[in-house]
Design an enzyme around this catalytic site. Sequence first.
Site, PDB file in Angstrom:
ATOM      1  N   CYS A 107       0.745  -1.566  -0.239  1.00  0.00           N
ATOM      2  CA  CYS A 107       0.467  -0.269   0.121  1.00  0.00           C
ATOM      3  C   CYS A 107       0.859   1.000   0.067  1.00  0.00           C
ATOM      4  O   CYS A 107       0.403   2.564  -0.086  1.00  0.00           O
ATOM      5  CB  CYS A 107      -0.761  -0.021   0.917  1.00  0.00           C
ATOM      6  N   HIS A 116      -2.527   8.565   6.042  1.00  0.00           N
ATOM      7  CA  HIS A 116      -2.739   6.954   5.258  1.00  0.00           C
ATOM      8  C   HIS A 116      -4.379   6.206   5.624  1.00  0.00           C
ATOM      9  O   HIS A 116      -4.704   5.868   4.796  1.00  0.00           O
ATOM     10  CB  HIS A 116      -1.862   6.276   5.400  1.00  0.00           C
ATOM     11  N   GLU A 164      -0.499   6.066  13.119  1.00  0.00           N
ATOM     12  CA  GLU A 164       0.025   7.157  12.388  1.00  0.00           C
ATOM     13  C   GLU A 164      -0.564   8.472  13.279  1.00  0.00           C
ATOM     14  O   GLU A 164       0.281  10.220  13.173  1.00  0.00           O
ATOM     15  CB  GLU A 164      -1.412   7.397  10.977  1.00  0.00           C
ATOM     16  N   LYS A 204      -9.357   7.938   2.325  1.00  0.00           N
ATOM     17  CA  LYS A 204      -9.856   6.814   2.033  1.00  0.00           C
ATOM     18  C   LYS A 204     -12.181   6.725   2.998  1.00  0.00           C
ATOM     19  O   LYS A 204     -11.728   5.755   2.695  1.00  0.00           O
ATOM     20  CB  LYS A 204      -9.288   5.683   2.477  1.00  0.00           C
ATOM     21  N   HIS A 213      -9.798   2.092   0.046  1.00  0.00           N
ATOM     22  CA  HIS A 213      -7.751   2.180   0.384  1.00  0.00           C
ATOM     23  C   HIS A 213      -7.993   1.383  -1.457  1.00  0.00           C
ATOM     24  O   HIS A 213      -8.161   0.623  -1.526  1.00  0.00           O
ATOM     25  CB  HIS A 213      -7.770   0.998   1.300  1.00  0.00           C
ATOM     26  N   PHE A 235       1.655  -3.066   4.086  1.00  0.00           N
ATOM     27  CA  PHE A 235       2.613  -4.583   4.498  1.00  0.00           C
ATOM     28  C   PHE A 235       3.422  -4.460   4.307  1.00  0.00           C
ATOM     29  O   PHE A 235       4.018  -4.741   3.125  1.00  0.00           O
ATOM     30  CB  PHE A 235       1.095  -5.981   3.805  1.00  0.00           C
TER      31      PHE A 235
END
Length: 413
Positions: A164, A304, A315, A336, A341, A401
């Site tokens: 991502c 994010h 975050e 998002k 996403h 990831f």
Amino acid sequence: MSSKRVVVTGLGVTSPVGGDVPSTWDALVNGRSGVRPLTQDWAETLPVRIAGSAAVDPAGVLERVKARRWDRSTQLAMVAATEAWADAGLSDAEGLDGDRVGVAFASGIGGVTTLLSNYDLLLEKGPRRVSPLAVPMLMPNAPAANISLTFGARAFASTPVSACASGNEAISLAVDQIRLGRADVVLAGGAEAAIHPLNIAAFANMMALSKNDADPTTVSRPWDTGRDGFVLGEGSGALVLESEEHALARGARIYAIVLGAGVTADAHDIAQPDPRGRGGTRAIARALHEGGVDPADVKHVNAHATSTPQGDIAEGLMLHATLGAHVSDVVVTSTKSMTGHLLGGAGALEAVATVLALQHRVSPPTINLDDQDPAVDLDIATTARDLPAGDIVALNNSFGFGGANVAVAFGSV
């Protein structure tokens, strides 16, 4: 590395909320969600039956013959890249040297729908029915390769694959190549088209997707106490990046400056973020340091923030660690909440939104934030919010990831 300044001169998008930049930006500023029920027959058996499908079918926008030779991820990439190229005024540019034009276009998964559909054909009808185009369609670098072929970009055609964080990493790569003098112009971005039953089942089984069965438009809810996972989306974002010298020489319009980028790894877990956000903190700090940015000048963050319980909190810790007391002066948002996403395309789409926020001096809202998690001490825009005048900086964060972290700092013009 050279001290060349890198600027943004073109933008392109196709997303769950719009088929181009104007429609996407209008939806984001006005808080319209692109998350909707899946209508395919196979969706009925899945634990999750919603997604952020592209608002406009890319196959209907492109030349039919070419579209049939491209996986959907490449189709989406080509729509966004074509818009960005034209927006930068390069469609009719004279004397553009293809040897000085590069492509950095990311994918998190690649042509997964082509891979899986051809495997089904193999099992059902035998090897002779597998498409001879399957490999060039499914390879992760297919979007970058076809963009290079279409626009005659011969400097390089690279494909970061960092889950991502891929789209934002492509921007970082493009900046490095320009600063190193290897290209004058780079078409950078990312694309993803992974709405397929296998992917949905896999993400759902690892507890990454929201299984909320409420109104689909309310399910993606970053930082809300009711969040329980992300919503899968598809689409593409593209940016034309140039050395400032090259852009000024051809009289290009400049949207923003790419001040710096930071790329790090958590080395913590294959799927879970470091709960203290140490890797992401280093990425943001590197982006600010590379750009010579005073934290007091950061006024906007496109986070994010995927709507997962752990990631959203981590975050927040990153922003407090890097911006200190100035974090209270920063308007934070997660687009998002409206797009879902986009995996490898997320950072690129959100980079476009970040640049537009600087240009228009407005932060898009985070929708569905009804009860902000007290563990997240941030000023989050729940309606469109004006940004200050003058020279300001905006951050675009992406985490993936494998512990991939990328932050890019953009400056206003």
